[in-house]
Write a protein that holds these residues in place. Structure first.
Motif, PDB file in Angstrom:
ATOM      1  N   GLY A   1      11.814   1.043  19.605  1.00 25.55           N
ATOM      2  CA  GLY A   1      11.429   1.276  20.995  1.00 25.55           C
ATOM      3  C   GLY A   1       9.981   0.946  21.299  1.00 25.55           C
ATOM      4  N   GLN A   2       9.161   0.769  20.231  1.00 19.45           N
ATOM      5  CA  GLN A   2       7.743   0.459  20.410  1.00 19.45           C
ATOM      6  C   GLN A   2       7.467  -1.044  20.404  1.00 19.45           C
ATOM      7  N   LEU A   3       8.498  -1.854  20.185  1.00 16.87           N
ATOM      8  CA  LEU A   3       8.281  -3.282  19.965  1.00 16.87           C
ATOM      9  C   LEU A   3       8.323  -4.077  21.271  1.00 16.87           C
ATOM     10  N   GLY A   4       7.304  -4.920  21.475  1.00 16.54           N
ATOM     11  CA  GLY A   4       7.213  -5.712  22.691  1.00 16.54           C
ATOM     12  C   GLY A   4       7.872  -7.070  22.570  1.00 16.54           C
ATOM     13  N   LEU A   5       7.667  -7.754  21.440  1.00 13.38           N
ATOM     14  CA  LEU A   5       8.232  -9.092  21.234  1.00 13.38           C
ATOM     15  C   LEU A   5       9.461  -9.009  20.336  1.00 13.38           C
ATOM     16  N   LYS A   6      10.530  -9.677  20.746  1.00 19.69           N
ATOM     17  CA  LYS A   6      11.735  -9.729  19.905  1.00 19.69           C
ATOM     18  C   LYS A   6      12.196 -11.177  19.810  1.00 19.69           C
ATOM     19  N   ILE A   7      12.278 -11.660  18.574  1.00 18.83           N
ATOM     20  CA  ILE A   7      12.820 -12.996  18.296  1.00 18.83           C
ATOM     21  C   ILE A   7      14.083 -12.782  17.476  1.00 18.83           C
ATOM     22  N   GLN A   8      15.218 -12.951  18.134  1.00 16.45           N
ATOM     23  CA  GLN A   8      16.501 -12.638  17.502  1.00 16.45           C
ATOM     24  C   GLN A   8      17.262 -13.913  17.180  1.00 16.45           C
TER      25      GLN A   8
ATOM     26  N   LYS B   1       6.620 -18.911  26.199  1.00 15.72           N
ATOM     27  CA  LYS B   1       5.257 -18.567  25.769  1.00 15.72           C
ATOM     28  C   LYS B   1       5.113 -17.074  25.504  1.00 15.72           C
ATOM     29  N   ILE B   2       4.201 -16.760  24.565  1.00 15.22           N
ATOM     30  CA  ILE B   2       3.876 -15.366  24.271  1.00 15.22           C
ATOM     31  C   ILE B   2       2.384 -15.171  24.534  1.00 15.22           C
ATOM     32  N   PRO B   3       2.000 -14.348  25.516  1.00 16.92           N
ATOM     33  CA  PRO B   3       0.576 -14.119  25.783  1.00 16.92           C
ATOM     34  C   PRO B   3      -0.105 -13.433  24.596  1.00 16.92           C
ATOM     35  N   LEU B   4      -1.265 -13.951  24.191  1.00 18.88           N
ATOM     36  CA  LEU B   4      -2.011 -13.320  23.099  1.00 18.88           C
ATOM     37  C   LEU B   4      -2.385 -11.883  23.444  1.00 18.88           C
ATOM     38  N   LYS B   5      -2.615 -11.654  24.723  1.00 23.36           N
ATOM     39  CA  LYS B   5      -3.071 -10.350  25.214  1.00 23.36           C
ATOM     40  C   LYS B   5      -2.115  -9.216  24.834  1.00 23.36           C
ATOM     41  N   THR B   6      -0.811  -9.521  24.712  1.00 24.13           N
ATOM     42  CA  THR B   6       0.170  -8.457  24.451  1.00 24.13           C
ATOM     43  C   THR B   6       0.716  -8.492  23.019  1.00 24.13           C
ATOM     44  N   MET B   7       0.103  -9.291  22.148  1.00 26.22           N
ATOM     45  CA  MET B   7       0.662  -9.410  20.798  1.00 26.22           C
ATOM     46  C   MET B   7       0.322  -8.233  19.882  1.00 26.22           C
ATOM     47  N   ASN B   8      -0.537  -7.323  20.369  1.00 28.00           N
ATOM     48  CA  ASN B   8      -0.764  -6.098  19.590  1.00 28.00           C
ATOM     49  C   ASN B   8       0.281  -5.032  19.928  1.00 28.00           C
ATOM     50  N   ARG B   9       1.302  -5.404  20.733  1.00 29.30           N
ATOM     51  CA  ARG B   9       2.365  -4.458  21.098  1.00 29.30           C
ATOM     52  C   ARG B   9       3.536  -4.491  20.116  1.00 29.30           C
TER      53      ARG B   9
ATOM     54  N   LEU C   1       6.472  -9.641  26.189  1.00 27.94           N
ATOM     55  CA  LEU C   1       5.851  -8.911  27.294  1.00 27.94           C
ATOM     56  C   LEU C   1       4.885  -9.845  28.000  1.00 27.94           C
ATOM     57  N   ASP C   2       4.895  -9.811  29.329  1.00 27.24           N
ATOM     58  CA  ASP C   2       3.925 -10.635  30.043  1.00 27.24           C
ATOM     59  C   ASP C   2       2.570  -9.925  30.048  1.00 27.24           C
ATOM     60  N   GLU C   3       1.590 -10.507  30.718  1.00 28.97           N
ATOM     61  CA  GLU C   3       0.226  -9.958  30.680  1.00 28.97           C
ATOM     62  C   GLU C   3       0.111  -8.578  31.318  1.00 28.97           C
ATOM     63  N   LYS C   4       1.103  -8.210  32.120  1.00 25.76           N
ATOM     64  CA  LYS C   4       1.105  -6.884  32.730  1.00 25.76           C
ATOM     65  C   LYS C   4       1.978  -5.903  31.947  1.00 25.76           C
ATOM     66  N   GLY C   5       2.457  -6.339  30.766  1.00 25.18           N
ATOM     67  CA  GLY C   5       3.253  -5.464  29.927  1.00 25.18           C
ATOM     68  C   GLY C   5       4.710  -5.365  30.307  1.00 25.18           C
ATOM     69  N   ARG C   6       5.181  -6.284  31.156  1.00 23.84           N
ATOM     70  CA  ARG C   6       6.587  -6.274  31.569  1.00 23.84           C
ATOM     71  C   ARG C   6       7.398  -7.230  30.693  1.00 23.84           C
ATOM     72  N   PRO C   7       8.654  -6.872  30.352  1.00 21.86           N
ATOM     73  CA  PRO C   7       9.484  -7.786  29.542  1.00 21.86           C
ATOM     74  C   PRO C   7       9.740  -9.090  30.291  1.00 21.86           C
TER      75      PRO C   7
ATOM     76  N   GLN D   1      22.499  -4.878  23.526  1.00 22.47           N
ATOM     77  CA  GLN D   1      22.065  -3.871  24.495  1.00 22.47           C
ATOM     78  C   GLN D   1      20.556  -3.650  24.471  1.00 22.47           C
ATOM     79  N   ASN D   2      19.879  -4.147  23.418  1.00 21.41           N
ATOM     80  CA  ASN D   2      18.426  -3.982  23.307  1.00 21.41           C
ATOM     81  C   ASN D   2      17.648  -5.052  24.072  1.00 21.41           C
ATOM     82  N   TYR D   3      18.364  -6.002  24.674  1.00 20.64           N
ATOM     83  CA  TYR D   3      17.703  -7.106  25.371  1.00 20.64           C
ATOM     84  C   TYR D   3      17.926  -7.007  26.873  1.00 20.64           C
ATOM     85  N   PRO D   4      16.978  -7.547  27.672  1.00 15.37           N
ATOM     86  CA  PRO D   4      17.161  -7.518  29.128  1.00 15.37           C
ATOM     87  C   PRO D   4      18.422  -8.291  29.521  1.00 15.37           C
TER      88      PRO D   4
END
Length: 513
Positions: free
Chosen positions: A337-344, A40-48, A390-396, A363-366
């Motif tokens: 470096g500014q991107l929150g969501l990555k679909i690779q 899931k992708i929280p809507l709250k963090t999709m402006n990241r 990013l979760d709702e608290k902005g963590r990957p 190396q760009n992924y957790p």
């Protein structure tokens, strides 16, 4: 507890969210889809902001389509850059397919075919809502960066804008700007020199050449009126779904300068006009930039700096930017470096350069105890991707190899008849497709030049008339003097025939003696 059960709990725990979200698919382990292990992708963090990357044919466009559909369903408007021309099918429901049904059974989601509210926009002469902006709206700084001007040339552009502001000369299209550049070093040279100092003809000539280059890519169609109001990107239909605005760019793939010009102008306009949103539950607008390398490959350093600044700042307006490209290395590191969501999606290792790019991408992924990221990147199938949000608290969120859900809309283009129906029913076509060429700097300067030429001719004629009058006065004076001399009695006696004969008679007698 088996590894599969542990993984299932791990994914579901890490994807817990209190707010609204988009489900993009189900997690995979060892090549097997784990049903109901939803990513899931929280809507709250999709402006990241975000990135959708992968080799050709791996499913990038379908992932873009899935995100756009689900955002629309959640009442979030979307703007798509469609360079390949394969996104118009969003307006019609999917015809369905046994493979789609099978995919969704594995994911654990019902498949619901549906179409979405779509508006077709265009930068060129293609059918659709015409997108335009005036030169004034660009401003001197952005225009200088688009044209890749030197510091001196940028200073001249600023002076030109200031002169037009002071003299109420609207700068609407490129012919206005070219005219004022010519005026500054020709007819209006003295006026400019007095107010702003000398402007070099070499510098204005260089700026003109850059403008001509931009015109050759079709920018003359983009600059002008009626200017597009970015608030029209935020429309919601009667069912509460956000409009999906598709800019068809199929005929400008070989004109990256125009593409960059448009992108920067619309982002700058959005940033300057949208209110600060703060920490809201969902974004105001999501923008997908397909074939993003077209922006970055041709961009100057100044232009890249401008893009990077906007990417950093625009999310405060509730706007998310999503770059779609083949390789993450196509996007500059400062932007990446500014991107929150990555679909690779999958990458292919055909060359040493490819293998190096894959290593850098991994190396760009957790890090994950369940995946060897480098290995997974080359083994993903079509419609499968590594996802980190990013979760709702902005963590990957933990990295998840994901079986992506299928689009609910058609995975193909609309027919000409279907497109014509969209144009006919569009309120924006009626609003923006009338070309307006009102009086602006070009016409006003031409009038000013004509008036100056008329004044000059009038002054010249006046001087010629004064010269003629002086000549006639001199001639009359000479004639008067001649007549006065002739009328003098003494002169008359001295010049009379009788007097002359008498004088000659006396002289003759004297000589005889």
């Amino acid at each position: 507890m088996t590894t599969k059960e542990t993984f299932f709990n791990y994914i579901n725990e890490s994807n817990k969210t209190k707010g609204d979200f988009i489900t993009v698919g189900a997690a995979m382990l060892d090549g097997e889809t784990i049903t109901n292990a939803h990513v899931k992708i929280p809507l709250k963090t999709m402006n990241r902001h975000g990135l959708i990357a992968g080799a050709t044919g791996t499913g990038k466009t379908k992932s873009l389509q899935v995100l756009a559909e689900n955002l629309s369903d959640k009442g979030v408007p979307v703007l798509l850059m469609d360079l390949k021309g394969d996104l118009s099918g969003l307006a019609q429901a999917s015809e369905g397919h046994p493979k789609i049904t099978e995919r969704h059974e594995k994911i654990g989601l019902p498949f619901e075919p549906k179409g979405f509210p779509v508006e077709i926009l265009t930068l060129s002469e293609q059918d659709g809502v015409r997108l335009r902006a005036t030169v004034s709206e660009f401003g001197p700084v952005l225009l200088s960066r688009i044209l890749d001007l030197s510091e001196t040339q940028s200073g001249i552009v600023s002076v030109i804008f200031q002169y037009c502001d002071n003299n109420k000369l609207p700068l609407l299209d490129l012919k206005d700007f070219k005219k004022i550049l010519q005026f500054a070093t020709q007819e209006g040279k003295d006026e400019f020199n007095e107010a702003y100092g000398r402007i070099s003809t070499a510098s204005t000539g260089a700026i003109l050449r850059k403008i001509v280059e931009l015109e050759q890519q079709g920018a003359d169609l983009f600059f002008g009126e009626t200017s597009f109001d970015t608030q029209d990107l935020l429309r919601i239909d009667e069912n509460g779904r956000g409009y999906i605005n598709i800019i068809r760019l199929t005929d400008i793939q070989d004109r990256p300068k125009l593409f960059s010009t448009f992108m920067l102008s619309i982002l700058a306009e959005i940033y300057s006009t949208f209110p600060e949103q703060g920490d809201s539950d969902q974004p105001e607008l999501i923008i997908f930039i397909d074939e993003a390398h077209l922006i970055f490959d041709e961009a100057s350093k100044a232009l890249l700096n401008q893009i990077e600044s906007i990417v950093k700042l625009i999310r405060s307006k509730g706007v998310g930017l999503y770059f779609v490209t083949q390789n993450p290395t196509d996007v500059p590191e400062d932007v990446l470096g500014q991107l929150g969501l990555k679909i690779q999606h999958a990458l292919r290792a055909f060359t040493a350069k490819d293998r190096k790019a894959i290593k850098l991408t991994a190396q760009n992924y957790p890090e994950s105890e369940y995946y060897d990221t480098e290995e997974v990147l080359t083994s993903l199938g079509i419609g499968e991707a590594l996802v980190s949000a990013l979760d709702e608290k902005g963590r990957p969120t933990p990295l998840a190899a994901t079986m992506m859900r299928a689009p609910m809309s058609r995975m193909d283009v609309l027919t000409d008849a279907e497109l014509n129906t969209l144009y006919t029913n569009s309120k924006l076509v009626k609003k923006y497709n009338e070309t307006i060429d009102r009086e602006s700097a070009y016409e006003l300067l031409n009038d000013k030049i004509k008036q100056a030429e008329a004044e000059e001719l009038k002054e010249k004629a006046k001087k010629e008339q004064e010269t003629l009058k002086k000549a006639e006065a001199k001639k009359r004076s000479k004639s008067t003097r001649s007549r006065s001399t002739a009328m003098n009695p003494i002169v008359k006696v001295l010049t009379s025939a009788t007097f002359i004969r008498s004088v000659f008679g006396i002289l003759t007698k004297v000589m005889k003696k």
